[in-house]
Structures are given as C-alpha cells and as structure tokens.
Write an enzyme that holds these catalytic residues in place. Structure first.
Site: not given
Ligand code: DOR
Length: 439
Positions: A66, A179, A233, A304, A308
């Site tokens: 988050f 992970h 995941h 997950d 972005h």
């Molecule tokens: O795709 C991903 N993005 N996998 C992760 O485990 C971390 C995450 C991120 O924090 O952007």
C-alpha cells in the site's frame, strides 16, 4: 453503552458449513449477534433490505503493497483502504517494502499509527527480514509474520545468502512468508537478455525454474527447522506439483487471481501493465494452479496489490516497474469464476476469508456466525458490470482487468458492524482496527 445495531434482512447467507440459506443477520457492537433463517424480530438502528443479494464474510487480503510511508504518489493507506472497501476487502496484510522499510518495531508502530488514522478497513503488517535485523524479527509485535524476499528485490530486503536464511528460520516462531524467486538465476538471466526491451521477455528472464528453485529451498529450510512457512503468490505448475507431493502440515501457499486468470498472452494486450513478480506464466500454469487450489494444495487467494502509476508503467522494459493493483477486483473476479462453474461460492469464501483467518490465526474473522466480527460484504450475483478505469478508486487509476465483464460486485461492505461502502458511496468516516494474530 452499546453501539448501533444493524439488521440485514433476507440475504442469501453463506454459512460456515458452506450451505446457503436465505435469512437475517443481526450485528451489534461490531459483532454478529444472530444468524437466522427466519425473520429476526428486533428493532435495529439500521436495516438493510438484502433481498436478492448474497452475504459473505468480508475478504481478508493477505498480501498487499500500500506504499505508505514514502511512495504515496502510487497509493496511500487511505486510498488503498477505500479501494478495499469498494472491493469487499475488510482486512489486509501489508508488505514491508515502503520507505522507510518496515524492518524495525519503530517502523511497524509508525504504520499501525498511520493506519489507525486513515484506514477504512482492518489492517495488519509484515516485518521485513534483512541481513542484520534478527533481534527486531524476534520481538516484533503485532505482526502477521516475517517477509523474506529471496529474490526480485534490491537493497536490504533482498535476503538470499544461505547462512542468513538459516539464522532466520532457526530463530523464533512466527510465520515466515517468502517471495520465492532465485536471485542468482534472475541475475544471470537478466544479463543474458539485457538487450531485449519487449516486456514479454520478463516471463522468460524470471522463469518457472527460478521460482521452483527458491520454493524448494524455502521448503527445505522450513522442514529442517519445522518453521511455519507461507509461500506467497505461487505462480508455476512446477511449484504446485512440488507441494502436491510434499507439503508439511505447517506450510501454506497462496495464488493471485492474475496468476489464475492471466498469462503471457496479456503482454500483447496490455504490455507492461501485465508485468509483475513473479511473472505471468502460460495457460498450462493457469490450469495446474487452479487444480491445486481446488484440491487444497494451494490454501488461499491474495492479490499482491502492487500499484504503480501509468507514467511509471509507460517506461520501456526493464525500467517499467513490476506490479499491478488488485483489491478492487479480486472478489468479483473470483465470484465470476464461480458463476462460470470453475469453483463453488463456498470455495471462494474459504479461499478469500475463512482459510486466511485460520492460516494467520486471526481470531473471530472469516465466518458468518454469532460471536464473529461483523466484517461482511453483500454482493450482487444477478448482474454483470465491466471493470472501468474511470470508476476505480485506487490512486494508480488502472487495472489489468479493464473491460472484463464481472458479476458479484460488492453492493454493501461492512467493517466492524459499520457500513463503509454502499452502492457506490464510501463512508470515509469509518475506521478499521488492528488485526491480532494469536499463536
Ligand atoms: O510485482 C511485484 N511488485 N511483486 C512484488 O513482490 C513486489 C511488488 C511491488 O512492491 O511493486
């Protein structure tokens, strides 16, 4: 003084047995007081006519990112929890790759404080392992567990030397969530494919073998120290087959809706929006993961949620960051799968709520029964509606599932007996509570 009561009338209720009844549910002081197939005859502060709607325990999402503190331009605890409320997620477990990293009790306390001020739903936080924070890991409270990035990470949160992993697995008792991608293989393959900028190469660089090697390694450590292990995941057929053969009773695993429902073909349609870690795989992996979930080899679902911005995602691979949002769409995606006959409604409830509460030892959550917390979601299984970018409330403002026509959208979400989302409206005054983890 007792807090307002809520009476939900004539809902289709998913009972702990998985059986569906039509009946009433009464909540008071944040708890479920009564569940009845006949009318509950009680005056209540608020009555919801749930005729035609289905009442489920609220979703507990056990893996989200988050972004607060430090990366609030992508998401923050307020916007993320709004997205949760809209998606029927009433509790979440959040990851430590924020800024600063959640690797000390102080950073954990800071997140708990921020969440108590901002979160519309209930919250819990992982503490991240580093090469030198073992004493913090041993005493951190309250936390759902220790997160180890065995790969796909840079900086202090990347923990892959054997002696560091041994020390963490050997000390303490709290759950370790991994992970699982093998960093040395990723490093080598990144060099090998360094000049390719087509995002589809992502799945080839971070391949099935990289995930399998790390999962095997984590499993071995967990068996050596009899340490509670959770595999985050899981994405490959190979890992699912490994666990089918060899899964100690103290090991659990999760899968995301995107690893069940999307595969490498998504790169053609949505490009870098389909880029995540571990990467999307093939339709064969989708099928094997589904079967493992149906057979109980995989225990539950996590999104997950890793937002972005579109601007960040528009960069050319490998500059484009990995991750996709999920909390707003996960329940509807899984309920749509149920309606299409892939699984049952009761299985969705188990995978998205009951089994999560049980694996993380979260008391009084995950079932609709007297004495349980009144974290509930009323969904509409009678209509379909498309995922639309303009309706999303996650700050990143996009979804890999845009255009998908889904059923089971939340109509009303209830946290601790309070209505936090109702027919498109968020009640931003509601605050969730910290989760507890009883071991
Ligand atoms: O795709 C991903 N993005 N996998 C992760 O485990 C971390 C995450 C991120 O924090 O952007």
């Amino acid at each position: 003084m007792s807090s307002p009561s809520l009476l939900i009338r004539r809902a289709r209720i998913v009972l702990p047995s998985g059986e569906l009844i039509v009946g009433d549910v009464l909540t008071r002081d944040g708890q479920i007081i009564k569940v009845s197939p006949s009318d509950i005859d009680e005056t209540s502060t608020r009555v919801i006519d749930a005729d035609g709607l289905t009442l489920l325990p609220g979703v507990i999402d056990p893996q989200v990112h988050f972004r607060e503190p430090g990366l609030e331009h992508k998401e923050d605890l307020f916007t993320a929890s709004c997205a949760c409320a809209k998606g029927g997620v009433t509790s979440f477990l959040e990851m430590p790759n924020t800024r600063p990293l959640t690797i000390t009790q102080e950073a954990l306390n800071d997140k708990l404080e921020r969440a108590s001020n901002k979160c519309l739903v209930n919250y819990g936080f992982f503490i991240g392992a580093t090469a030198d924070n073992l004493s913090q890991l041993l005493h951190a409270r309250p936390t759902c567990g220790i997160k180890i990035f065995m790969g796909s990470m840079h900086g202090p949160l990347l923990v892959d030397p054997q002696e560091t992993l041994e020390a963490i697995f050997a000390s303490g008792e709290i759950l370790i969530a991994v992970h699982a991608e093998d960093q040395s293989r990723l490093r080598q393959r990144r060099e090998e494919f360094a000049n390719i900028h087509d995002v589809a190469i992502h799945s080839q660089i971070q391949d099935n073998q990289a995930a399998l090697i790390a999962t095997q390694r984590a499993l071995k450590l967990s068996k050596k120290y009899r340490r509670r292990l959770h595999i985050l995941h899981m994405s490959t057929a190979e890992e699912a087959n490994l666990l089918r053969e060899d899964k100690p009773s103290w090991v659990t695993a999760e899968v995301t809706p995107q690893h069940l429902l999307l595969n490498k073909t998504a790169y053609e349609e949505i490009g870098t929006l389909a880029q995540m870690n571990p990467p999307l795989r093939t339709s064969h992996d989708n099928e094997v993961l589904w079967q493992a979930l149906l057979d109980g080899v995989i225990d539950f679902i996590a999104t997950d949620h890793a937002p972005h911005t579109l601007e960040e995602k528009a960069q050319v691979y490998p500059k484009s960051p990995s991750g996709m949002p999920g909390v707003e769409t996960s329940l509807a995606l899984m309920l749509t799968a149920a309606q299409e006959g892939r699984c049952s409604l009761a299985q969705v409830v188990n995978w998205m709520s009951t089994a999560v509460a049980s694996a993380y030892c979260i008391p009084n959550k995950g079932l609709i029964a007297p004495g349980y917390d009144a974290d509930l979601v009323l969904v509409d299984l009678n209509s379909r509606k498309k995922v639309r970018r303009e309706e999303l409330v996650t700050k990143c403002g996009w979804s890999p599932f845009e255009g998908w026509n889904l059923t089971g959208w939340p109509v009303t979400t209830i946290v601790g007996g309070e209505i936090v989302y109702d027919r498109g409206e968020l009640n931003t005054k509601v605050r969730g509570k910290p989760l507890s983890f009883e071991r």
